[in-house]
Design a protein around this motif. Structure first.
Motif: not given
Length: 697
Positions: A63-66, A74-84, A271-279
């Motif tokens: 499925x598509x991911x953000x 909270x959680x942000x959604x900046x870019x999308x990945x297509x299904x697959x 990148x960034x101090x204490x940064x946390x990516x979210x997929x």
């Protein structure tokens, strides 16, 4: 149930289970509120506590991911990945830039060289005004010093492809060259900066209002001095640029093109101090570096000790779907699965949200250091039904959730806490575990045999037949029924161990004893030489073991018969806690064991006198070819239970035991046996855990 008897050869003996060092407190955690989510660590570097690292993770979903950030807002959604669509993720930490070249074949060859070393590589593609170039990095490293130490290794490994370039340490310090309205505009600006001879890259940032924006960053300096020198040089050559320091308090992804896998995929470098990516967004995120398994929930990426950390965040009950299916077969009866579900839920809830979590950024990890967690592949309808049927149910003791540890097979009797950690806990005690024998139901027995050559080993019962004849000492003789029948060193099929010998129909062997197949219920390990044991014991005892080891005896046992004290040459092997004997002796399945000294035996005569018999003693040999008095290999003695042992020519130590795991709390095979006998899951749990109630939150 009576503790299984074991033949006594050198002093008192019984037989013997993996708790991670110092992990369980055997206490409870006060119940506050039901846990809605759980954080499962997959890749992290916590030193001796837990270490599983990778340079990058490769994620995809049906499925598509953000892709965004996990912040206090909270959680942000900046870019999308297509299904697959596949994307890779890493962290902006210390690394070594090995080379940059327009020759893809050379870059790929150097990548493969480094891939075979501990300095794991990543290969990027970057657009320049002159065309595509390929940038090879190695790492990541916890500090500038460790990265610098790697430069020599990396240079040597890739020497054939450097073409005059010198690998150099890079880091996470960058200069901002401005913000752009789109990624395309940022890429164009980066190409123009590259044309002036500077590294430039596009960075995806989250604006204070939560929207996404693209910046151009210059350089990847390892320290402030290098950064200052870079800034002076850029200002001199490109005075038209407005330069500023990158705000390290804002999370960002450096967006790169990754060709490490033989295809071009997006690569997001956090990148960034204490940064946390979210997929997030898919119900089946595949992690290529975790055996291509797929997982429910979201993935959080961060930097921990300079390494990539990957944490799977998902609903608590859905986590149990994978845990129960990973811990026990889905074909087991419903009551056994329910018992496992409640135990696993209790254990996980004890860990979840603990402020003193030893896994720092995670509640648990995805290995048996916590509980087996293999994602969606472990789920099945029967397991999901068992988890749902017990939803919210946990074990309580004195108003607290029980840290409900469990193991594979208790070997007929579960452990007392003092046999594992030298500590107590009134929810745990040694109890009978007759159901453990379910693990050997339907399995073939094995004959321990003595060959005419004096060698001994094991053959499975379906490959031989008894001849009806006996040796002078009353031991039965067998012959094999199939050509090239393997005589195994242990009573199990081992593809990685050469057979002791091969027998053909008509050839004879003497039966020393008949034993169960070595597995989770009963097992045989060894023989181990003194040198092998001394190597395994290193770092496991407070005092160095005597060398060489001439005698090895269990001198104290706990309530279940598990070894709590072992002496070598009469010296106590002072391990920190009794369960450590498992790893101290080459990874034994349990501590419910007996030690058999293969090169010599202490014989107790009827009048009470003792004598030591060795492989060099002159004594009677009961071999397949008859009876004679010889010296050396092949000497056989028999105890009062008509169990015979062969004395080997060299000194060694065999470990013969029962059970698999630490043996504390629920025995998984014991639960199966009880369920098969008609017991319900609550009865099973209250048998293995003491003074507990089962409550639904």
């Amino acid at each position: 149930m009576k503790v299984p008897k074991v033949a006594l050869w050198c002093g008192k003996g019984l037989m013997s289970v993996l708790l991670a060092a110092g992990c369980f407190q055997l206490s409870g955690k006060a119940l506050a509120q039901p846990v809605d989510q759980i954080r499962v660590g997959m890749f992290m570097d916590l030193g001796s506590t837990y270490k599983s690292t990778t340079a990058a993770v490769t994620l995809s979903s049906s499925q598509a991911l953000t892709v965004g950030f996990n912040t206090s807002a909270g959680h942000s959604s900046l870019v999308s990945l297509g299904a697959g669509e596949t994307a890779r993720f890493s962290v902006d930490s210390f690394r070594v830039k090995v080379l940059e070249t327009a020759d893809l074949s050379a870059a790929t060859a150097a990548y493969k060289k480094l891939a075979a070393t501990a300095d794991k590589p990543i290969l990027f593609a970057a657009a320049t005004s002159a065309g595509q170039v390929y940038q090879l990095y190695a790492g990541y490293y916890a500090s500038e010093q460790t990265a610098a130490a790697a430069v020599g290794r990396v240079s040597a490994a890739a020497s054939a492809y450097l073409n005059g370039q010198t690998p150099a340490v890079k880091g996470s310090k960058h200069i901002s060259a401005g913000m752009y309205a789109s990624e395309a505009e940022a890429v164009s600006a980066a190409i123009s900066i590259k044309a002036a001879g500077f590294d430039a890259m596009v960075a995806l940032q989250q604006a204070p209002d939560g929207s996404s924006r693209y910046g151009v960053w210059i350089g990847e300096a390892a320290n402030d001095s290098d950064l200052a020198a870079l800034r002076a040089s850029v200002s001199s050559k490109l005075p038209q640029l407005t330069l500023s320091d990158v705000d390290v308090n804002l999370p960002a992804f450096i967006v790169r093109q990754d060709v490490s896998l033989g295809q071009v995929v997006k690569h997001y470098q956090l990148s960034g101090n204490d940064a946390k990516g979210w997929i997030d967004g898919g119900s089946d995120i595949k992690v290529q570096e975790r055996s291509a398994r797929s997982y429910r929930g979201a993935m959080e990426i961060s930097s921990l000790n300079g390494q990539l950390a990957l944490v799977n965040v998902l609903p608590f009950e859905q986590y149990l779907y994978a845990v129960v299916g990973g811990e026990v077969p889905s074909s087991w009866s419903a009551e056994a699965l329910k018992a496992q579900a409640v135990a696993a839920r209790s254990y996980a809830e004890f860990q979840a949200g603990s402020q003193s979590s030893r896994f720092k950024i995670a509640d648990v990890v995805d290995t048996t250091l916590s509980q087996a967690y293999n994602g969606i592949s472990s789920e099945s309808p029967s397991v999901i039904q068992a988890v749902d049927a017990t939803q919210g149910e946990v074990l309580m003791n004195n108003g607290k959730v029980v840290e409900a540890v469990f193991s594979s097979n208790a070997g007929g009797v579960s452990a007392d806490p003092m046999e594992v950690w030298n500590s107590g806990g009134d929810a745990f005690a040694s109890v009978s575990s007759e159901g453990d024998a379910a693990a050997v139901k339907g399995q073939k027995m094995w004959y321990h045999v003595l060959l005419p050559s004096g060698a001994n080993g094991y053959v499975r019962e379906d490959n031989v037949k008894e001849t009806g004849t006996f040796t002078g000492g009353g031991l039965a003789k067998i012959t094999v029924t199939a050509k090239d029948t393997n005589v195994r060193p242990l009573p199990q099929i081992q593809s990685d161990a050469n057979p002791v010998a091969k027998l053909n129909p008509g050839e004879m062997a003497v039966v020393l004893e008949k034993v169960e197949e070595s597995g989770t219920y009963s097992w045989v390990r060894g023989p181990y030489t003194s040198a092998e044991l001394l190597k395994s014991l290193q770092g496991k005892t407070a005092t160095a073991a005597p060398s060489p080891i001439l005698t090895l005896q269990v001198t104290q046992r706990g309530p279940s018969g598990r070894a709590t004290e072992v002496k070598a040459n009469g010296q106590i092997l002072d391990v920190k806690y009794p369960d450590l004997f498992r790893s101290a002796f080459n990874g034994l399945p349990s501590t419910l064991f007996d030690i058999v000294q293969t090169g010599s035996y202490t014989v107790l005569s009827a009048n009470g006198t003792t004598s030591k018999l060795t492989g060099a003693s002159s004594t009677v040999v009961l071999s397949a070819s008859g009876q004679s008095t010889v010296q050396g290999s092949g000497t056989v003695i028999m105890n009062g239970d008509q169990i015979a042992r062969s004395i080997d020519k060299g000194e060694g130590f065999m470990f013969m035991g029962r059970g698999n795991g630490h043996g504390l709390g629920l025995s998984q095979w014991g639960a199966k046996g009880m369920a098969d006998a008609g017991y319900g899951y609550q009865d099973i749990l209250k048998h293995y855990y003491q003074n507990v109630t089962i409550i639904k939150e």
